[in-house]
Scaffold this motif. Structure first.
Motif, PDB file in Angstrom:
ATOM      1  N   ASP A 198       0.809  -1.221   0.000  1.00  0.00           N
ATOM      2  CA  ASP A 198       0.000   0.000   0.000  1.00  0.00           C
ATOM      3  C   ASP A 198       0.845   1.275   0.000  1.00  0.00           C
ATOM      4  O   ASP A 198       0.296   2.369  -0.104  1.00  0.00           O
ATOM      5  CB  ASP A 198      -0.924   0.023   1.220  1.00  0.00           C
ATOM      6  CG  ASP A 198      -2.038  -1.008   1.128  1.00  0.00           C
ATOM      7  OD1 ASP A 198      -2.174  -1.648   0.070  1.00  0.00           O
ATOM      8  OD2 ASP A 198      -2.768  -1.187   2.130  1.00  0.00           O
ATOM      9  N   ILE A 199       2.153   1.138   0.128  1.00  0.00           N
ATOM     10  CA  ILE A 199       3.040   2.301   0.150  1.00  0.00           C
ATOM     11  C   ILE A 199       3.746   2.392  -1.199  1.00  0.00           C
ATOM     12  O   ILE A 199       4.464   1.470  -1.585  1.00  0.00           O
ATOM     13  CB  ILE A 199       4.084   2.188   1.280  1.00  0.00           C
ATOM     14  CG1 ILE A 199       3.388   2.107   2.648  1.00  0.00           C
ATOM     15  CG2 ILE A 199       5.052   3.364   1.245  1.00  0.00           C
ATOM     16  CD1 ILE A 199       4.349   1.878   3.803  1.00  0.00           C
ATOM     17  N   PRO A 200       3.549   3.487  -1.930  1.00  0.00           N
ATOM     18  CA  PRO A 200       4.213   3.617  -3.238  1.00  0.00           C
ATOM     19  C   PRO A 200       5.732   3.530  -3.097  1.00  0.00           C
ATOM     20  O   PRO A 200       6.321   4.081  -2.162  1.00  0.00           O
ATOM     21  CB  PRO A 200       3.781   5.006  -3.719  1.00  0.00           C
ATOM     22  CG  PRO A 200       2.519   5.296  -2.962  1.00  0.00           C
ATOM     23  CD  PRO A 200       2.690   4.646  -1.628  1.00  0.00           C
ATOM     24  N   ARG A 201       6.353   2.853  -4.036  1.00  0.00           N
ATOM     25  CA  ARG A 201       7.818   2.726  -4.007  1.00  0.00           C
ATOM     26  C   ARG A 201       8.462   3.997  -4.546  1.00  0.00           C
ATOM     27  O   ARG A 201       8.006   4.564  -5.543  1.00  0.00           O
ATOM     28  CB  ARG A 201       8.263   1.522  -4.830  1.00  0.00           C
ATOM     29  CG  ARG A 201       7.822   0.203  -4.241  1.00  0.00           C
ATOM     30  CD  ARG A 201       8.178  -0.967  -5.142  1.00  0.00           C
ATOM     31  NE  ARG A 201       9.617  -1.275  -5.090  1.00  0.00           N
ATOM     32  CZ  ARG A 201      10.176  -2.251  -5.808  1.00  0.00           C
ATOM     33  NH1 ARG A 201       9.445  -2.978  -6.632  1.00  0.00           N
ATOM     34  NH2 ARG A 201      11.476  -2.498  -5.687  1.00  0.00           N
ATOM     35  N   ILE A 202       9.518   4.415  -3.890  1.00  0.00           N
ATOM     36  CA  ILE A 202      10.286   5.557  -4.365  1.00  0.00           C
ATOM     37  C   ILE A 202      11.532   5.047  -5.079  1.00  0.00           C
ATOM     38  O   ILE A 202      11.829   3.854  -5.080  1.00  0.00           O
ATOM     39  CB  ILE A 202      10.676   6.496  -3.205  1.00  0.00           C
ATOM     40  CG1 ILE A 202      11.603   5.759  -2.214  1.00  0.00           C
ATOM     41  CG2 ILE A 202       9.438   7.044  -2.520  1.00  0.00           C
ATOM     42  CD1 ILE A 202      12.261   6.679  -1.204  1.00  0.00           C
TER      43      ILE A 202
END
Length: 211
Positions: A113-117
């Motif tokens: 659920d956390i966008p990858r940087i």
């Protein structure tokens, strides 16, 4: 080459009187980057990128320069025109007399659920040292000394062990260890050392080793 471990993921490399520092973030010492001719930053997370620490180093030495990916360069390049260089996977450059190759593109998955940087790793002097940042990037090149992200919200010990096996370094030094308590360190030392297939080492902040 002299390697000095600073707190968390920050590493200082010295050779022929010249100094390169990697990832002087918010968990590392306030003066972690002072005296560096070149600073490399793997990604934008505050435990790896601290603008105040970078500014202090750049202001202390008007010849100091930074090499990093776009997400970090965009935040600091305006303050130091011509001294902040944007790099990405596949790039090569020379910094403070060290030959550097850039490997990798994305941060490890923290949670779906956390966008990858973005994240890059730096291979120094033809494989003498590899610092992957926050990813288990395999550079596809022989590595003598692997800076090993030993404990993070995005990894587990089986992945760390398999990463050492895949990279096949001569030795692995722990980084990304600020959240690892003294009670847990012997467990990591024993398991990574026994199963990784490479010499597993740890330096206290401020301690050094000759490579």
């Amino acid at each position: 080459m002299k390697l000095t471990k600073k707190s968390h993921s920050c590493v200082r490399l010295e050779k022929d009187g010249r100094t390169l520092v990697l990832d002087p973030g918010g968990f590392s010492e306030e003066d972690a980057a002072i005296g560096a001719e070149a600073i490399l930053v793997t990604h934008e997370h505050p435990d790896h990128f601290d603008e105040g620490r970078l500014r202090a180093a750049m202001e202390a030495d008007p010849a100091a320069e930074i090499w990093t990916l776009k997400s970090v360069a965009d935040q600091i390049s305006a303050a130091f025109p011509g001294r902040v260089h944007t790099v990405g996977h596949g790039d090569t450059f020379t910094a403070a007399g060290f030959e550097v190759q850039v490997h990798g593109e994305l941060h490890a998955v923290i949670h779906p659920d956390i966008p990858r940087i973005t994240n890059v790793g730096f291979l120094v002097d033809g494989g003498s040292v590899f610092h992957p940042g926050d990813a288990l990037t395999v550079p596809g090149h022989p590595v003598e000394t692997l800076m090993l992200p030993v404990m993070a919200p995005w990894n587990k010990i089986s992945e760390v062990i398999d990463y050492v096996r895949e990279v096949k370094p001569q030795r692995a030094y722990d980084i990304h260890d600020a959240l690892l308590t003294d009670l847990a360190r012997p467990i990591y030392d024993r398991q990574v050392g026994a199963l990784g297939g490479a010499e597993h080492l740890r330096l206290a902040p401020g301690a050094s080793a000759d490579l």
